[in-house]
Design an enzyme around this catalytic site. Sequence first.
Site: not given
Length: 501
Positions: A264-265, A268, A294
């Site tokens: 997830h990170e 980004h 996101e």
Amino acid sequence: MQDKIAELRRHLSPIYDLKAISYLLEWDQSTYMPPGGASARARQVAFLEGLRHERLTDPALGRLLEDLHAYEETLPYDSEDASLIRVTRRDHERAVRVPAPFVAEAYGHFAQTYQAWMEARPANDFETVRPYLEKSLDFSRRYAEFFPESEHVADPLIAEYDYGMTASAVSKVFAELHAELVPLVKVVTNQGEADDSCLRQRFPESTQWDFALEVIQRLGYDLRRGRQDKSPHPFTTVFSIGDVRITIRVRERDLGEALFGAIHEAGHALYEQGVEEGLEGTPLAEGTSAGVHESQSRLWENIVGRSQPFWRFFYPPLQKLFPEQLGKVSLDTFFRALNKVQRSPIRTEADELTYNLHVMIRFDLELQLLEGKLAVRDLPEAWRERYRADLGIVPPDDRDGVLQDLHWYWGFVGGAFQGYTLGNIQSALFFEAALREHPEIVGEMEEGEFATLLSWLQEKIYRHGRKFTADDLIERITGGPLRIGPYMDYLRDKYGALYGV
């Protein structure tokens, strides 16, 4: 006019250097700073944010932008110079509404609040942090007052994260999505829960850490320009295009926590590492909105990271790392465990079907707080009641209830949460567009190859930074406006197959 553009860049560079230094102090506070440094850190962050605000609101910058207005009108909308002038003007005009002393005071308070939250959450002690949150709410309302033309008190706060969206627009999208999700969640959860016990065994922390790092490098995260550390709540921070860092947390009896937090990170971070280097030191050198940002973290985490093609490649090496735990667990069993649907109290651990219900609860509660319809002292009970009504469960305590997310304890109350669901919707739109141009992407994922997808995202989204708004990007890439259809199709296809509905 190139001399004026060069002057504009010289004026802007220190502003964004100050922002990076402030982010560095916040990153340190979340990772390595001892608790005793909290009060000094609050003072330091307040000073930097106040100074940055003064430079952004400098009348000389306003005059320079006015001098460039005629030149801007001669340029194509999507040119770098036109975008630089346009986005800087937008930032400047919003900033001049807000007095510098207010900014310094607010950010000093937010740094203190974050430290209080880091101590209050493990202690399950909402009362300790409640006065801080009440003051943050007051700062949020005062901030909104600088934009009296706004239709709703939340609109100026939403604009800070998702420019172009309003409380009414978000509420409309959420209502449409809620109507589609609730019956689907009910049908799926009535089928019975998948067995995820294979994920709840003991997995040594160091091995989890190394595997997560290996996976995100394979996706494209460049460790020459980034690093991975631990923090109480995972996040990504950007000091420059050449220094984009992520943090995760690891639990020995939850295989998914570190891995999917890292993916997830990294989503980004891939966005920020993909911004064109020529935009460095300007307001263009970052993601365009919380929702688009996101969309990338959720695209990589869910559409890619929780897919069968992904695990056809990564599951065999994972079994070799954990032979006792996973050696006899089939890929099908493991895949169903990863995509288990259940009503749970924690947003960051929620499955794809129920996740957006968590976001909608938070969005509704912060609107009520901002409108004065809900007092901070009543927030824990309101939180429990919404979870009882919307998800049929009640959090066991405030630690896993109102204290679980850092957002209200690290800045203004309002504007931060809607981006998560907007991003989920956009992730499906963007992935559908990528497959139209490159149907080979799915097959490549089975081979552990992600370069085609990453290159497409870099070309269509990442390299532009803030040149385009979210609406601009969606229209340019998909040929239409924001819509929930492709996202709901993705959820129905995936979970319909998994649960036989």
